[in-house]
Design a protein around this motif. Structure first.
Motif, PDB file in Angstrom:
ATOM      1  N   ILE A  63      -3.248   9.721  -4.495  1.00  0.00           N
ATOM      2  CA  ILE A  63      -3.438   8.394  -3.884  1.00  0.00           C
ATOM      3  C   ILE A  63      -2.172   7.566  -4.057  1.00  0.00           C
ATOM      4  N   TRP A  77     -10.256   3.654  -0.474  1.00  0.00           N
ATOM      5  CA  TRP A  77      -9.905   4.918  -1.117  1.00  0.00           C
ATOM      6  C   TRP A  77      -9.782   4.745  -2.623  1.00  0.00           C
ATOM      7  N   PRO A 131      -4.360  -2.279  -3.623  1.00  0.00           N
ATOM      8  CA  PRO A 131      -4.678  -0.888  -3.974  1.00  0.00           C
ATOM      9  C   PRO A 131      -3.745  -0.305  -5.042  1.00  0.00           C
ATOM     10  N   LEU A 138       0.092   6.049  -1.055  1.00  0.00           N
ATOM     11  CA  LEU A 138       0.257   4.602  -0.895  1.00  0.00           C
ATOM     12  C   LEU A 138       1.711   4.172  -1.026  1.00  0.00           C
ATOM     13  N   GLU A 165      -7.112   1.731   2.532  1.00  0.00           N
ATOM     14  CA  GLU A 165      -6.428   2.026   1.267  1.00  0.00           C
ATOM     15  C   GLU A 165      -7.229   1.503   0.072  1.00  0.00           C
TER      16      GLU A 165
END
Length: 99
Positions: free
Chosen positions: A91, A53, A24, A95, A50
């Motif tokens: 994001i 997303w 990701p 993460l 993840e």
């Protein structure tokens, strides 16, 4: 290992993402560099929330909002409607564990 959003953004000056990034984050790296295809390849077959997303974000970048909606649901996230750059940062921060 990239540990902060600032370091992650600074790494965008390089030619490739750090080899220790998970799919990701590596996909977000490629997305920030305009490498949509590279980014998509990294997350399209991953089966994590993840990755879903980031996959949703990529389809939003592409303008395929129907497909993006599907991936937001798979990720358990609300469909984003704000600026793409704001979503990218959100994001990435999440993460990286700095949200």
């Amino acid at each position: 290992m990239v540990v902060s959003l600032a370091e992650f953004k600074a790494s965008l000056a390089g030619a490739a993402p750090a080899p220790d990034l998970d799919a990701p984050l590596a996909a977000l790296w490629w997305a920030a560099k305009g490498g949509w295809d590279e980014a998509h390849k990294l997350v399209q077959d991953e089966d994590t929330a993840e990755s879903a997303w980031v996959h949703a974000y990529l389809h939003r970048v592409e303008g395929d909002l129907g497909n993006a909606g599907y991936w937001y649901r798979r990720a358990g996230k609300p469909v984003a409607a704000g600026a793409l750059e704001t979503e990218w940062q959100g994001i990435a921060s999440a993460l990286l564990g700095s949200a």
